[in-house]
Design an enzyme around this catalytic site. Structure first.
Site, PDB file in Angstrom:
ATOM      1  N   GLU A  12      31.486  39.228  42.955  1.00  0.00           N
ATOM      2  CA  GLU A  12      31.105  37.827  42.819  1.00  0.00           C
ATOM      3  C   GLU A  12      30.797  37.291  44.215  1.00  0.00           C
ATOM      4  OE1 GLU A  12      32.789  33.528  41.126  1.00  0.00           O
ATOM      5  OE2 GLU A  12      34.157  35.215  41.423  1.00  0.00           O
TER       6      GLU A  12
ATOM      7  N   LYS B 220      41.095  36.556  46.085  1.00  0.00           N
ATOM      8  CA  LYS B 220      40.070  35.734  46.731  1.00  0.00           C
ATOM      9  C   LYS B 220      40.502  34.266  46.779  1.00  0.00           C
ATOM     10  CE  LYS B 220      36.028  37.223  45.744  1.00  0.00           C
ATOM     11  NZ  LYS B 220      34.766  37.474  45.026  1.00  0.00           N
TER      12      LYS B 220
ATOM     13  N   ARG C 127      44.071  49.843  41.558  1.00  0.00           N
ATOM     14  CA  ARG C 127      43.724  48.867  42.585  1.00  0.00           C
ATOM     15  C   ARG C 127      44.448  49.255  43.867  1.00  0.00           C
ATOM     16  NH1 ARG C 127      44.285  42.274  42.294  1.00  0.00           N
ATOM     17  NH2 ARG C 127      44.550  41.916  44.513  1.00  0.00           N
TER      18      ARG C 127
END
Length: 723
Positions: free
Chosen positions: A221, A451, A441
């Site tokens: 994103e 984020k 992850r």
């Protein structure tokens, strides 16, 4: 808790794969919790002649289930068994007993019934209990692996076992713990195992992958900068695309105009280029807004979606309580009307969102009628004010993956609960299916990768920006001196493992040290605070060319100034004793003739006598020094601590409560004049002080800024706030 000793018979038949997998999984979460000893025997000593055993608190545990229950009880942090959750623990116990009774037989007919039972049970499940691997998965998998009957069927007639059982079996096989169990006999060196505990592997075949037809995607994103977790995902996607001679799409998931900017997109492209990820094929989710809008209308018309004006707090409560919305059964005509209002961004439309009509009572929260469209009046950085409604990630991702020809969607296993939702969207819309592949992850101690939380630090002014040296962004760690070569090596070392690890930073920075040490020029600096000017009898004033790196002559020479006055660090000067002989590095030996100290014990002046005939091998003290002349320059040395004081942030923690009070440290220093020739980004070593990167050359009255590069040693990696 001291390590627990697990003894396993290496020649046992059947071999105890399940116990080894559980032990290794625990060790991956907390190093060296279980010490495994493989004995080259068919069974262990004792009345029952077991294949594995543990002695603990005077008792012996000698069956697979007894050992597994003990290990998981002693190490709840591994989350393989939850005694606080009666339902979960009961289900796990049932599967452990199933493995011990129904799978540990040689009766083919009985096994066939058990395999069918397993296949049916796994039809809509990724794991035997819950949404992540537990002790049940590893023990059942290990029992199957050790079964000659199962092994023969897998080799010859795999399809007869059932697609769901085979899928689950191969999925568990991809875990690092399972790999360890399979190769443990060949790898009995526990020290080597410990050193590689946080490393993964790539030798995992993608399900239904065809050479030349694999298409992966990396969908960041554009609302922030690329961090180390993104870098891992990008490199994994590229790795599999290249391995199968396919292609990689870089897709910007631009569905939230409130957060996204073109500058973030450009920075992500730049950082991808730095780590060697090809971004020649670029797309945007916004490229498909028209198609997704039409598909949303299709879902409404087919009764698979509805508009909901329930307020956010109530909706959250209803989803938690598994209560249907008051809007769930309203007519298709009403839903179309409301969606039209949403599309206009009208007052009524802004009160609504579009939800998929799946199963409000599902045990999987992601299936409880998720939101798939919401209003946003902020102009989009590409499409402007054309749209007032935008799809959510959960709706857009499977659609665009299907449309763009993605064959394998690689994503971190934190999304695993959403996999069934991903498939539902594909099926509900009649689109081409996409295979999902999970990988772990990447998590680091004392580090935030969220984020949203990183943005908070930027907005609060607690950091200098997204490239702050304390940030885990690619730009941040590069600014702190991380080389792209070391970063790529480390990420590729992690592989495509399923294991979720909390990694220390030490190995990454130690790897970086191996990269920079052979090519980092050596220079000298002394701290300005408390600096001591020393007089040296009979010392000539001269300038000599010396190697800038003794072990790498190709780096060239530097000019070293010598003279009767030199600077010494206070720590070195106050340790001197009159009459002793010391070595001045890259010069020779001197005698200490006089040391004057103040009431605090700090040295204020030192008199030395040159003794170049002295043997440097016989001196205990070897100090760096700097000629006190006009060639020396002022510099600023910067060092950093972690941004937060807690190793692992847990749900419910408020980041503002974890902020390290002081995480930037500045020390004025004096450096040799050769440093004036350095350029921004150059990496050097200030001898006896460490490795540094030039962050900002001198400008006007502002001295050059050098940032200290961690070397991976325990002392440099420890949290200063917790010391």
């Amino acid at each position: 808790m001291s390590p627990i000793q697990l003894v396993v018979a290496a020649k046992a038949s059947p071999f105890n794969y399940g116990v080894l997998a559980v032990a290794d999984y625990i060790n991956s979460v907390k190093k060296d919790s279980v010490v495994v000893e493989l004995r080259d025997v068919k069974n262990l000593e004792g009345d029952s002649k077991p294949s594995a055993s543990i002695s603990y608190n005077g008792e012996t545990y000698a069956t697979t289930n007894a050992i597994v229950r003990l290990l998981t009880r002693l190490h709840p942090e591994a989350a393989l068994y939850d005694p606080k959750d009666p339902l979960t623990s009961t289900l796990i116990d049932q599967w452990l007993d199933f493995a011990e009774t129904e799978l540990s037989t040689s009766d083919f007919k009985a096994l066939d019934i058990s395999y069918k039972k397993l296949n049916k049970y796994l039809t809509i499940r990724s794991y035997l209990v819950g949404y992540q691997a537990t002790a049940a998965d590893f023990v059942v998998w290990g029992t199957l692996r050790a079964s000659p009957v199962f092994a023969r069927i897998v080799k010859t007639k795999k399809e007869t076992l059932g697609a769901y059982l085979v899928r689950w079996y191969e999925h568990i096989l991809s875990f690092g713990a399972a790999e360890y169990a399979l190769t443990a006999v060949q790898k009995q060196d526990k020290a080597t195992k410990s050193k590689t505990a946080d490393q993964g592997k790539f030798e995992i075949g993608l399900t239904e992958a065809e050479m030349g037809k694999v298409c992966t995607r990396f969908p960041p994103e554009p609302s922030g900068y690329l961090h180390i977790g993104h870098a891992k995902a990008a490199l994994l996607n590229q790795y599999f695309a290249e391995t199968y001679k396919g292609k990689l799409i870089i897709r910007f998931d631009d569905t939230n105009p409130s957060k996204e900017k073109t500058e973030f997109e450009e920075s992500i492209k730049e950082d991808l280029a730095l780590i060697g990820v090809d971004s020649s094929i670029v797309s945007h989710t916004s490229d498909y807004f028209d198609q997704m809008y039409e598909l949303a209308l299709k879902m409404i018309k087919e009764g698979k979606a509805y508009c909901d004006d329930t307020d956010q707090a109530t909706m959250r409560e209803q989803r938690t309580a598994r209560v249907p919305s008051k809007c769930r059964d309203q007519s298709i005509e009403e839903n179309l009307r409301r969606f039209e209002e949403m599309s206009k961004g009208s007052e009524e439309g802004l009160k609504n969102c579009l939800r998929a009509k799946i199963d409000y009572a599902s045990p999987n929260g992601t299936m409880r009628d998720p939101v798939i469209y919401r209003c946003n009046l902020t102009p989009h950085h590409y499409t402007g004010d054309k749209w007032k409604v935008y799809p959510t990630y959960d709706f857009a991702c499977p659609i665009v993956d299907s449309i763009e020809g993605v064959t394998h969607a690689l994503r971190t296993n934190e999304y695993r609960d959403r996999n069934v939702q991903f498939d539902w969207m594909i099926n509900a819309l009649g689109l081409r299916p996409v295979k999902i592949w999970d990988f772990s992850r990447i998590n680091f101690v004392y580090t935030l990768l969220s984020k949203r939380k990183l943005t908070w630090f930027v907005e609060e002014g607690l950091v200098s920006g997204w490239d702050d040296p304390r940030f885990p962004t690619v730009r941040g760690i590069r600014r702190r001196g991380m080389t792209i070569e070391a970063l790529k090596q480390y990420i590729l070392m992690q592989g495509a493992s399923q294991n979720t690890l909390m990694l220390e930073w030490d190995k990454l920075w130690a790897l970086n040290k191996k990269v920079i040490d052979p090519v980092a020029p050596r220079h000298t600096a002394v701290l300005k605070e408390g600096v001591v000017v020393c007089q040296i009898q009979d010392a000539p004033v001269e300038v000599k060319d010396v190697l800038v790196h003794k072990k790498n002559p190709s780096l060239g020479n530097k000019k070293t100034h010598y003279g009767p006055k030199i600077y010494l660090d206070q720590e070195d000067a106050k340790s001197l004793e009159e009459g002793e002989e010391i070595t001045l590095m890259d010069w020779g030996n001197v005698f200490v003739r006089k040391v004057v100290k103040n009431e605090k014990g700090e040295a204020t002046s030192v008199s030395l006598e040159l003794h170049l005939e002295g043997d440097f091998k016989k001196t205990k003290k070897k100090f760096t020094w700097l000629a006190a002349d006009e060639d020396a320059v002022d510099v600023l040395l910067l060092d950093y601590d972690y941004l937060i004081t807690k190793k692992k942030v847990e749900e419910g923690d408020e980041v503002k409560d974890l902020v390290t009070p002081v995480s930037e440290f500045k020390n004025a220093a004096i450096a040799d004049g050769n440093t004036k020739q350095l350029k921004k980004g150059d990496i050097i070593q200030f001898e006896r002080k460490g490795y540094y990167i030039l962050d900002a050359p001198a400008s006007g009255s502002e001295p050059a800024h050098f940032i200290r590069i961690p070397d991976g040693k325990a002392a440099s990696m420890a949290s200063k706030a917790n010391n």
